[in-house]
Write a protein that holds these residues in place. Sequence first.
Motif, PDB file in Angstrom:
ATOM      1  N   UNK A  17       0.843  -1.207   0.000  1.00  0.00           N
ATOM      2  CA  UNK A  17       0.000   0.000   0.000  1.00  0.00           C
ATOM      3  C   UNK A  17       0.874   1.250   0.000  1.00  0.00           C
ATOM      4  N   UNK A  18       0.481   2.212  -0.840  1.00  0.00           N
ATOM      5  CA  UNK A  18       1.158   3.512  -0.865  1.00  0.00           C
ATOM      6  C   UNK A  18       0.170   4.578  -0.380  1.00  0.00           C
ATOM      7  N   UNK A  19       0.636   5.450   0.525  1.00  0.00           N
ATOM      8  CA  UNK A  19      -0.194   6.576   0.965  1.00  0.00           C
ATOM      9  C   UNK A  19       0.302   7.839   0.273  1.00  0.00           C
ATOM     10  N   UNK A  23      -0.374   0.094 -11.430  1.00  0.00           N
ATOM     11  CA  UNK A  23       0.184  -0.769 -12.490  1.00  0.00           C
ATOM     12  C   UNK A  23       1.065  -1.876 -11.912  1.00  0.00           C
ATOM     13  N   UNK A  24       1.637  -1.619 -10.740  1.00  0.00           N
ATOM     14  CA  UNK A  24       2.477  -2.643 -10.098  1.00  0.00           C
ATOM     15  C   UNK A  24       1.637  -3.599  -9.243  1.00  0.00           C
ATOM     16  N   UNK A  25       0.329  -3.349  -9.205  1.00  0.00           N
ATOM     17  CA  UNK A  25      -0.554  -4.259  -8.481  1.00  0.00           C
ATOM     18  C   UNK A  25      -0.800  -3.877  -7.028  1.00  0.00           C
ATOM     19  N   UNK A  26      -0.248  -2.741  -6.595  1.00  0.00           N
ATOM     20  CA  UNK A  26      -0.440  -2.309  -5.212  1.00  0.00           C
ATOM     21  C   UNK A  26      -1.707  -1.477  -5.048  1.00  0.00           C
ATOM     22  N   UNK A  27      -1.985  -1.073  -3.810  1.00  0.00           N
ATOM     23  CA  UNK A  27      -3.157  -0.248  -3.534  1.00  0.00           C
ATOM     24  C   UNK A  27      -2.742   1.146  -3.076  1.00  0.00           C
ATOM     25  N   UNK A  28      -3.696   2.079  -3.094  1.00  0.00           N
ATOM     26  CA  UNK A  28      -3.377   3.449  -2.647  1.00  0.00           C
ATOM     27  C   UNK A  28      -4.421   3.988  -1.667  1.00  0.00           C
ATOM     28  N   UNK A  29      -3.922   4.749  -0.692  1.00  0.00           N
ATOM     29  CA  UNK A  29      -4.790   5.486   0.228  1.00  0.00           C
ATOM     30  C   UNK A  29      -4.256   6.920   0.282  1.00  0.00           C
ATOM     31  N   UNK A  59       1.851   4.048   9.341  1.00  0.00           N
ATOM     32  CA  UNK A  59       1.569   2.779  10.011  1.00  0.00           C
ATOM     33  C   UNK A  59       0.488   1.997   9.262  1.00  0.00           C
ATOM     34  N   UNK A  60      -0.199   2.648   8.308  1.00  0.00           N
ATOM     35  CA  UNK A  60      -1.199   1.957   7.483  1.00  0.00           C
ATOM     36  C   UNK A  60      -0.628   1.526   6.140  1.00  0.00           C
ATOM     37  N   UNK A  61       0.592   1.966   5.814  1.00  0.00           N
ATOM     38  CA  UNK A  61       1.081   1.761   4.439  1.00  0.00           C
ATOM     39  C   UNK A  61       2.534   1.303   4.427  1.00  0.00           C
ATOM     40  N   UNK A  62       3.024   0.974   3.222  1.00  0.00           N
ATOM     41  CA  UNK A  62       4.410   0.510   3.074  1.00  0.00           C
ATOM     42  C   UNK A  62       5.317   1.617   2.554  1.00  0.00           C
ATOM     43  N   UNK A  63       4.716   2.658   1.977  1.00  0.00           N
ATOM     44  CA  UNK A  63       5.497   3.788   1.467  1.00  0.00           C
ATOM     45  C   UNK A  63       4.583   5.018   1.493  1.00  0.00           C
ATOM     46  N   UNK A  64       5.134   6.154   1.917  1.00  0.00           N
ATOM     47  CA  UNK A  64       4.358   7.400   1.961  1.00  0.00           C
ATOM     48  C   UNK A  64       4.966   8.383   0.959  1.00  0.00           C
ATOM     49  N   UNK A  65       4.109   8.986   0.137  1.00  0.00           N
ATOM     50  CA  UNK A  65       4.551  10.021  -0.807  1.00  0.00           C
ATOM     51  C   UNK A  65       3.885  11.311  -0.347  1.00  0.00           C
ATOM     52  N   UNK A  66       4.698  12.337  -0.101  1.00  0.00           N
ATOM     53  CA  UNK A  66       4.132  13.530   0.524  1.00  0.00           C
ATOM     54  C   UNK A  66       4.565  14.814  -0.165  1.00  0.00           C
ATOM     55  N   UNK A  67       3.612  15.710  -0.381  1.00  0.00           N
ATOM     56  CA  UNK A  67       3.910  17.059  -0.873  1.00  0.00           C
ATOM     57  C   UNK A  67       3.389  18.049   0.139  1.00  0.00           C
ATOM     58  N   UNK A 111      11.254  11.857   9.856  1.00  0.00           N
ATOM     59  CA  UNK A 111      12.015  11.559  11.077  1.00  0.00           C
ATOM     60  C   UNK A 111      11.297  10.589  11.998  1.00  0.00           C
ATOM     61  N   UNK A 112       9.964  10.661  12.004  1.00  0.00           N
ATOM     62  CA  UNK A 112       9.223   9.786  12.923  1.00  0.00           C
ATOM     63  C   UNK A 112       8.304   8.797  12.195  1.00  0.00           C
ATOM     64  N   UNK A 113       8.452   8.696  10.866  1.00  0.00           N
ATOM     65  CA  UNK A 113       7.579   7.798  10.103  1.00  0.00           C
ATOM     66  C   UNK A 113       7.973   6.339  10.319  1.00  0.00           C
ATOM     67  N   UNK A 114       7.011   5.444  10.112  1.00  0.00           N
ATOM     68  CA  UNK A 114       7.264   4.005  10.285  1.00  0.00           C
ATOM     69  C   UNK A 114       7.472   3.279   8.964  1.00  0.00           C
ATOM     70  N   UNK A 115       7.662   4.007   7.886  1.00  0.00           N
ATOM     71  CA  UNK A 115       7.982   3.401   6.583  1.00  0.00           C
ATOM     72  C   UNK A 115       8.707   4.453   5.745  1.00  0.00           C
ATOM     73  N   UNK A 116       9.234   4.077   4.575  1.00  0.00           N
ATOM     74  CA  UNK A 116       9.944   5.071   3.761  1.00  0.00           C
ATOM     75  C   UNK A 116       9.025   6.214   3.308  1.00  0.00           C
ATOM     76  N   UNK A 117       9.570   7.425   3.302  1.00  0.00           N
ATOM     77  CA  UNK A 117       8.827   8.617   2.880  1.00  0.00           C
ATOM     78  C   UNK A 117       9.517   9.226   1.657  1.00  0.00           C
TER      79      UNK A 117
END
Length: 365
Positions: A44-46, A66-72, A97-105, A117-123
């Motif tokens: 899952x990607x957030x 396209x890679x078969x993952x989900x998004x929130x 904590x809900x996802x495997x990777x976070x993309x943030x703007x 700094x405090x995330x639980x997955x790659x940002x």
Amino acid sequence: MHQHFPHLIDLDNYPVSTWNSIINLAIDIKRNQHIYVGACNGRIMATLFYEPSTRTQMSFQSAMLRLGGGIIGFDNPATSSVAKGESIKDTTKIASSYSDIVVMRHFIEGSVKAAALTADCPVVNAGDGGHLHPTQTLTDLLTLRAEKGALSGLTVGFCGDLKNGRTVHSLLKALSHYENNKFVLISTDELKVPTYIKDRITAYGKEYIEVNSLEEAIPQLDVLYMTRIQRERFGSPEEYEKQKNVFCLDKRKMKAAKKDMIVLHPLPRVDEIALDVDDDPRALYFKQANYGMYVRMSLILSILNEDIQTQPLLVGENIPEIKCHNPKCITASEPSLPHSFRNNNGILECEFCDERILTEQCRFI
Ligand code: ASP
């Protein structure tokens, strides 16, 4: 304080060999997409977008799908708990904590690094104010590799808002790493490239000139990177009014360009490229946006497969008595963050926004 995930905040987090591997993988994905279908099944990607976006958000989302993952995620913070006053730190902590990777703007410089700094997955930084935009740079590097056949030996013109254009900052830093590149920086005096970026170009042994005429600069260029005047970063509408419409690339100016010069633009275009340029085969900005999806597929895969070596987010020193004086820096609004500075040959640089600290402030250290 933080776990060592392969965050992408600034391309400098990864060695150049990793940028090249991401680009090579993107080329393979573009050619052999069927092989990668399902490569991110169950992941899952957030996407947390606090600022408007079309290409970055949609290309990340379509890349993951396209890679078969989900998004929130959200692209309108008003409909999330941000509207209730939740901090960037808390929102990212939960999303990670809900996802495997976070993309943030976000519109604040250094905010994505602070969140990581405090995330639980790659940002991944999808743009932090007028500071950096590393995944646009990966897109631009892939476009140059595919369309010019090389990332070195290029004379690249950057035109428009070079002060506030985060895509310009990230790309100039990146291209300075490759051999024999030269830069022609075309802007008004008010919108020149920040000094720390120019120093970086010189530190890597590359040359640049600053000019204010697109017409005079165009014949020498291999690549012209046009940019929008970043209206949302100006202090007042009057200041913006003075800068808008200064540069416009049109069919007539294109006549003076090399036959194989290419025109790039991170988009959106406002009025800095006339519509009559779109039919010119050298106008590659729409194709460039499409490359963005493949490079983001490659980035997501590389991060989730843990193929990336990365440095810690903060490597400098926490100096509580010194404060970054950039009002747009995240440290100005989040008092709990460390006052973390790198020492760059005797000059202190804020590790969140890269602002240099005035010497008077440093006298007592
Ligand atoms: N889309 C790019 C960015 O997010 C360029 C722009 O907005 O002008 O920085």
